[in-house]
Design an enzyme around this catalytic site. Structure first.
Site, PDB file in Angstrom:
ATOM      1  N   GLN A  12       4.803  -0.119  -9.716  1.00 51.14           N
ATOM      2  CA  GLN A  12       3.673  -1.021  -9.590  1.00 51.14           C
ATOM      3  C   GLN A  12       2.483  -0.410 -10.327  1.00 51.14           C
ATOM      4  O   GLN A  12       2.433   0.792 -10.580  1.00 51.14           O
ATOM      5  CB  GLN A  12       3.324  -1.230  -8.113  1.00 51.14           C
ATOM      6  CG  GLN A  12       4.387  -2.018  -7.356  1.00 51.14           C
ATOM      7  CD  GLN A  12       4.120  -2.079  -5.872  1.00 51.14           C
ATOM      8  OE1 GLN A  12       4.987  -1.792  -5.081  1.00 51.14           O
ATOM      9  NE2 GLN A  12       2.923  -2.460  -5.495  1.00 51.14           N
TER      10      GLN A  12
ATOM     11  N   LYS B 280       5.655   3.827   0.933  1.00 45.96           N
ATOM     12  CA  LYS B 280       5.852   3.477   2.337  1.00 45.96           C
ATOM     13  C   LYS B 280       7.278   3.003   2.598  1.00 45.96           C
ATOM     14  O   LYS B 280       7.800   3.139   3.710  1.00 45.96           O
ATOM     15  CB  LYS B 280       4.856   2.395   2.750  1.00 45.96           C
ATOM     16  CG  LYS B 280       4.815   2.162   4.262  1.00 45.96           C
ATOM     17  CD  LYS B 280       3.999   0.945   4.637  1.00 45.96           C
ATOM     18  CE  LYS B 280       2.535   1.131   4.355  1.00 45.96           C
ATOM     19  NZ  LYS B 280       1.733  -0.028   4.832  1.00 45.96           N
TER      20      LYS B 280
ATOM     21  N   ASN C  29       6.237  -8.022   0.903  1.00 40.31           N
ATOM     22  CA  ASN C  29       5.972  -6.593   1.032  1.00 40.31           C
ATOM     23  C   ASN C  29       7.149  -5.902   1.706  1.00 40.31           C
ATOM     24  O   ASN C  29       7.748  -6.432   2.649  1.00 40.31           O
ATOM     25  CB  ASN C  29       4.705  -6.347   1.848  1.00 40.31           C
ATOM     26  CG  ASN C  29       3.449  -6.690   1.080  1.00 40.31           C
ATOM     27  OD1 ASN C  29       3.498  -6.964  -0.119  1.00 40.31           O
ATOM     28  ND2 ASN C  29       2.319  -6.685   1.766  1.00 40.31           N
TER      29      ASN C  29
ATOM     30  N   LYS D  60       1.050  -1.556   9.207  1.00 42.95           N
ATOM     31  CA  LYS D  60      -0.159  -1.104   8.520  1.00 42.95           C
ATOM     32  C   LYS D  60      -0.709   0.192   9.103  1.00 42.95           C
ATOM     33  O   LYS D  60      -1.528   0.866   8.480  1.00 42.95           O
ATOM     34  CB  LYS D  60      -1.241  -2.191   8.592  1.00 42.95           C
ATOM     35  CG  LYS D  60      -0.816  -3.527   8.008  1.00 42.95           C
ATOM     36  CD  LYS D  60      -0.454  -3.409   6.544  1.00 42.95           C
ATOM     37  CE  LYS D  60      -0.079  -4.759   5.954  1.00 42.95           C
ATOM     38  NZ  LYS D  60       0.398  -4.644   4.549  1.00 42.95           N
TER      39      LYS D  60
ATOM     40  N   GLY E 232       0.823  -1.206   0.000  1.00 40.17           N
ATOM     41  CA  GLY E 232       0.000   0.000   0.000  1.00 40.17           C
ATOM     42  C   GLY E 232       0.854   1.252   0.000  1.00 40.17           C
ATOM     43  O   GLY E 232       2.073   1.217   0.178  1.00 40.17           O
TER      44      GLY E 232
END
Length: 421
Positions: A166, A123, A201, A342, A112
Site C-alpha cells: 500500500q 496488522k 479491511n 482498532k 492502519g
C-alpha cells in the site's frame, strides 16, 4: 518525474529566507524527497520508492493547493443521503445466482499499521483467534468461497494470493512542513474476466464476500456500493455517507470545520457509518481512470511522535471514490458485517467467546443472552499488544458480560469469567 528535477538547486533555495507559500513549501518538500531518494542505493528498491514518492508529491501538491485556495466543504450543502440511496440489506433478494462469483476479485487492505496498539508491522499478521492471524482467517474465507462456489480451478490447491505494498507516504513535520524520515529503507494471468471487486479491511473479520450484495450489484447495474451500518456510541467519529449538493460523498471527521464537529458526531444528524466494505464495478472504474481520473479527498490528521513532536499525516479514504461514480449508493448492513479491531479492547472482544470462527469469519455466540456485544473499556496500561498479553494470561469468558471497565495496572490470571456490569 517533474517533482525531482534539479534537486541541488532547489535544495539550496531552501536556505534562503523567503516567505513560506504553498509554492515554496512544495519546492522545498520536493528537494527533501529528492534527498531521501538518494539514501536508497539499491536500484530495484529505488524504482519502487520513486513511484511512492511521486504519488506522495502529487498528493502533497494538491493538499497545498487546497490550503492556498481555501478549498473546503460547504457545510450548508451537506445533508443525509435520500432514502432511495440507502437500501436496507434485508430488502435485497435472498436468493443469489452464484455464477457472479466467477467474475469477482477480493481485495483485502491492511488499513492502519496498528500504531495505536504499539505495533510496528502489518496488522494482518496479528494473532486474533485460535492462534490464527487476520491473514490466516482471510485465506480460510477465500478457500471456503472457492470450494462452495466452485469459482476457482484450483479448489484443491492453496489459494492464489497476489500481494502489493500500500502507498507509503512520509509523515510531515507540523512546524516546518518537511518530511520526517531522513533515510529510505504467479501466476498473474486471470482465469476469468473479472468485472467486480470487493474491498475491505483485513482487520474486519465480518467482511466476507456476500452473494446477496453481489447479485444486487449485478442486477441493479451499480458502479459503486458502500456498505454502511447504524452508528453506536463508539462510532461517533467515524466517516459517514452524505448527500453533498446532490451527489453522494464520504464525509470524514478530518474534513469537518471545527465549529461543526459536534453536528457531525450527532446521530440525530448522521445515523450511518462507513464500514469500508466497498463493491466496485471494474469496467466503470476503468472508464473513470481513462477519462477524468480520480482524485480522492485528502484528509489531514495530526499525530505526535514518541518524543512529542507534532506531525501531519495526509490520508485518502478509498470510500471517497464514491463521488466519481454515477450509479452509486449505500446498503445498510447488519452490524455482523462490521467487526473491526482498532484497539486492544476490540481485540479482547474478538478473541473472547463472544465469537467463534466458521470458515474464516466470526459468528456471534448464540448462547449469549444479549444480542449486542459488551462494552469494554481498558486503561492505557492495556494500550499496546505487549501490555495486553502481559495482563491477560488467558482470555476470559465474557459471554454473559454487559460492561467491563478496567482502570489501573491490573493483571488477570487463570481462567477468569466476567459477568454482568
Amino acid at each position: 518525474m517533474p517533482f525531482f528535477r534539479n534537486p541541488t538547486s532547489s535544495f539550496r533555495k531552501r536556505n534562503k529566507k523567503v516567505p513560506r507559500t504553498p509554492y515554496t513549501t512544495t519546492k522545498t518538500m520536493s528537494s527533501e524527497i529528492a534527498r531521501l531518494l538518494d539514501t536508497q542505493p539499491d536500484p530495484a528498491a529505488r524504482k519502487g520508492f520513486e513511484t511512492e514518492m511521486s504519488s506522495f508529491m502529487q498528493t502533497f501538491s494538491r493538499y497545498q493547493s487546497n490550503k492556498e485556495h481555501g478549498i473546503e466543504l460547504d457545510w450548508d450543502k451537506i445533508r443525509p443521503p435520500p432514502a432511495e440511496q440507502l437500501i436496507p440489506y434485508e430488502s435485497l433478494k435472498s436468493e443469489a445466482d452464484l455464477k457472479g462469483f466467477s467474475k469477482l476479485a477480493i481485495l483485502k487492505v491492511n488499513g492502519g499499521l496498528g500504531t495505536s496498539m504499539g505495533m510496528k508491522g502489518a496488522k494482518s499478521a496479528l494473532e486474533v483467534k485460535n492462534g490464527l492471524t487476520f491473514l490466516d482467517l482471510t485465506v480460510q474465507q477465500v478457500q471456503h468461497l472457492n470450494t462452495t462456489m466452485r469459482t476457482d480451478k484450483y479448489v484443491n490447491h492453496p489459494v492464489r494470493i497476489l500481494t502489493f505494498n500500500q502507498s507509503r507516504y512520509p509523515r510531515i513535520l507540523k512546524e516546518s512542513l518537511l518530511p520526517c524520515p531522513k533515510h529510505a529503507e504467479d501466476e498473474s494471468r486471470a482465469w476469468y474476466p473479472l468485472e467486480y471487486l470487493f474491498i475491505s479491511n483485513s482487520d474486519n473479520l465480518g467482511a466476507i464476500a456476500d452473494p446477496v450484495i453481489l447479485q444486487h450489484m449485478i442486477e441493479s447495474e451499480s458502479d459503486f456500493i458502500m456498505e454502511v451500518t447504524n452508528k453506536t456510541k463508539s462510532d461517533l467519529k467515524g466517516g459517514t455517507l452524505v448527500d453533498y449538493d446532490g451527489s453522494l460523498r464520504l464525509l470524514e471527521l478530518g474534513q469537518v470545520p471545527h465549529e461543526h464537529v459536534e453536528d457531525f458526531k450527532s446521530v440525530f444528524n448522521f445515523k450511518i457509518l462507513n464500514t469500508n466494505n466497498l463493491w466496485v464495478n471494474l469496467k466503470a472504474l476503468k472508464r473513470i481512470l481513462d477519462g477524468e481520473g480520480m482524485d480522492l479527498d485528502i484528509i489531514e490528521k495530526t499525530r505526535y511522535t514518541d518524543n512529542g513532536k507534532g506531525v501531519i499525516q495526509l490520508e485518502t479514504a478509498a470510500g471517497s471514490a464514491v463521488k466519481h461514480f454515477k450509479q452509486a449508493h449505500g446498503i445498510i448492513v447488519p452490524r455482523r458485517r462490521f467487526i473491526p479491531v482498532k484497539n486492544c479492547a476490540d481485540l479482547l472482544l474478538v478473541m473472547s467467546d463472544i465469537y467463534r470462527v466458521e470458515n474464516g469469519h466470526l459468528v456471534f455466540n448464540t448462547h449469549r443472552p444479549f444480542q449486542n456485544t459488551p462494552t469494554i473499556k481498558l486503561s492505557d496500561d492495556f494500550k499496546s499488544i505487549e501490555q495486553f498479553h502481559a495482563r491477560f494470561k488467558t482470555i476470559p469468558s465474557i459471554a454473559d458480560l454487559d460492561l467491563l471497565t478496567v482502570t489501573g495496572d491490573v493483571y488477570f490470571g487463570g481462567s477468569a469469567i466476567f459477568e454482568g456490569l
